[in-house]
Each structure stands twice: as structure tokens, then as C-alpha cells.
Enzyme design. Structure first.
Site, short mmCIF file in Angstrom:
data_model
loop_
_atom_site.label_atom_id
_atom_site.label_comp_id
_atom_site.label_asym_id
_atom_site.label_seq_id
_atom_site.Cartn_x
_atom_site.Cartn_y
_atom_site.Cartn_z
CB THR A 98 -20.07 10.42 28.27
OG1 THR A 98 -20.91 9.22 28.21
CG2 THR A 98 -18.82 10.32 27.82
CE LYS A 173 -21.15 6.97 25.76
NZ LYS A 173 -21.36 7.47 26.90
CE LYS A 241 -19.32 14.64 26.52
NZ LYS A 241 -19.82 14.31 27.78
#
Length: 289
Positions: A98, A173, A241
Site C-alpha cells: 500500500t 485502496k 500511514k
């Protein structure tokens, strides 16, 4: 059977590489920054391990990566001993990290210049999804390499979709994480409210989960949240994050993400409570402190 390399053996990558070897039946060589973990994987699954990303990628049809962030990804791809320096012409690099859409586009351009292909393919489903081989994979890239890579990706996935050109997988995502953040905060507030009201949370969830309020988070996290158990699953540090990536992209494209920004700050509070490695459902702990 394909010749495959896998770079990064964290809580996601370790089982994903295992599924490529055992379920997919592929010839797998792994690399990990901590060599001992790569040696352990090779001993457990009967594969091979390499001392550098470049060594792992040499002669491989497919190279997968699942590392921490943009900088880690650049290190294992275009770094001094990165995989891009040894990949075969026509090979396919599949990035399950990711990361940002920006780095995906950067690496796609570098791959094209090197005569091979790049797919950004972040995953959703958490550690349990990786261990059980039922991840959702959101892919950005071109159709032809996607079609070649899909049967290999299927080794650890239950859903694989091509979302658009390079970067589209990462953007998808981001939407996934935006939606999860709001859902978890709503669930945390609902459970908190129910406790304050003196209701039986199990009875409440048994009813409302069958209606419009139902969600994966409610079905799979309400019991552990109600019990104050946050020591499993996707960690708060990782979620922050991811939400940081979402907010940075929103600054670039002009999207307004007020709830995401607020929940990100709530997760910052959880970090301050010592919950950096708690599961993301620990938003309830913040309300109960």
C-alpha cells in the site's frame, strides 16, 4: 508453473509467498531485509531465498513485493541492489504494497524503460486474509500484463480487479481505507453509546447487523471491541500511514475528506495511549479512556 520472486516477508508477505508456492505450485524465491526470516520461509515452504532483491528477481517471470512504504518500495526496485536492475524483458513486477499513486506511476515508467511491466496491486483483507489466501487485490496497469499475472495472483486472492492505468490500484485502496476509517469510528461510537445506555451489546448487534447498519467490521470486530481486545489484526500505525497517503492525494486532486482527517487524528490519540500496534478497532478505547 511460473518462476516467481517475492520481496518482503512481513505479516502479509510471508503467507502470500507461501500460497504462491503451495497453492499456486510456482517456483518461488524470496527476499527479506532480515535474512533469517527468508531462511525460515525457505525451510518451511521448500523454496529458495536470495540475499538481494536483484538476485531474487533475476530470471523470474513475475516479481512480487509487499514492503512498508514508498521509500522501502524504491529501495527494493530502483535501489542499488534493486530488482529492476536484473528483471527480464517482458517480465511482470506486481507491487502489493500500500503506497502512493505517485510512486506507482514512477515505477511504471521505470519498468517501461527497462522493457518489462509494472502493476500496482495493493491488497485488502488484513493478516487473516493473507493467511487464508482470500485477499482482495486492486490492480493498476495495462490489460495484457494483468491478464498474464491474474492466474498467479489468484494463489492468494478471492477477488482481483483491474481498476485502470498505473496508480489506479493504489487510488482504489485509498478509497477502501477511507471507507473503513468512517465505518470503524461509527461502530466504536455505537458500541460506546450502547454501553452508556446500559444495553446488551451482543443483543443489539445481533439485531442491527441484519439491517442497513450491518458491515464486515460489525460482524468481525464487535465482540473483540466490546471485550477491549485490540491485540490482533491491522495495526494503528499502518492505518495512519495509509490515511496519510489518502490525505496527501486529496490535497493533490482537490477531494474533501473531513471525516478521514478527523479519524486520522483519533488514531493519533490512540498512538499516544500506547496503541501503536493495536488493531484499528481500538478507536473504542479512545472513547472509553
Amino acid at each position: 508453473m511460473a518462476s516467481v520472486a517475492f520481496l518482503g516477508l512481513g505479516v502479509m508477505g510471508y503467507p502470500m509467498a507461501g500460497h504462491l508456492k503451495n497453492k499456486g505450485g510456482h517456483d518461488v524465491t524470496v527476499y527479506n531485509r532480515t535474512t533469517a526470516k527468508a531462511e525460515k520461509w525457505a525451510a518451511q515452504h521448500g523454496g529458495a531465498f536470495a540475499s538481494t532483491p536483484a538476485e531474487a528477481a533475476e530470471g523470474k517471470d513475475f516479481v512480487f513485493a509487499c514492503v512498508g512504504n514508498d521509500d522501502d518500495l524504491r529501495e527494493v526496485t530502483i535501489g542499488a541492489k534493486g530488482a529492476f536492475g536484473s528483471m527480464m524483458k517482458g517480465a511482470i513486477f506486481v507491487d502489493n504494497t500500500t503506497a502512493s499513486a505517485e510512486v506507482a506511476r514512477e515505477l511504471d515508467a521505470a519498468a517501461k524503460a527497462g522493457g518489462f511491466h509494472f502493476l500496482d496491486a495493493p491488497v485488502s483483507g488484513g493478516q487473516a486474509g493473507a493467511e487464508n489466501g482470500v485477499l482482495t487485490v486492486m490492480v493498476g496497469g495495462e490489460q495484457e500484463p494483468f491478464e498474464r499475472a491474474r492466474p498467479v495472483i489468484d494463489s492468494f486472492a478471492r477477488m482481483v480487479g483491474l481498476m485502470g492505468p498505473a496508480g489506479a490500484g493504489q487510488l482504489t485502496k485509498m478509497i477502501n481505507q477511507i471507507c473503513i476509517a468512517g465505518l470503524v469510528q461509527g461502530l466504536a461510537e455505537g458500541i460506546h453509546f450502547g454501553k452508556k445506555a446500559g444495553l446488551d451489546i451482543e443483543k443489539v448487534v445481533d439485531v442491527i447487523s441484519k439491517g442497513a447498519a450491518g458491515s464486515w467490521q460489525m460482524e468481525n470486530r464487535h465482540k473483540t471491541m466490546n471485550a477491549g481486545n485490540y491485540d490482533f489484526g491491522f495495526a494503528v500505525d499502518w492505518m495512519r500511514k495509509d490515511l496519510g497517503i489518502c490525505l496527501e492525494e486529496a490535497d493533490r486532486n482537490g477531494a474533501k475528506l473531513p471525516v478521514t482527517a478527523l479519524v486520522d487524528q483519533f488514531y493519533k490519540d490512540v498512538q499516544g495511549m500506547g496503541g501503536k500496534r493495536w488493531d484499528t478497532s481500538s478507536l473504542l478505547a479512545r472513547l472509553e479512556k
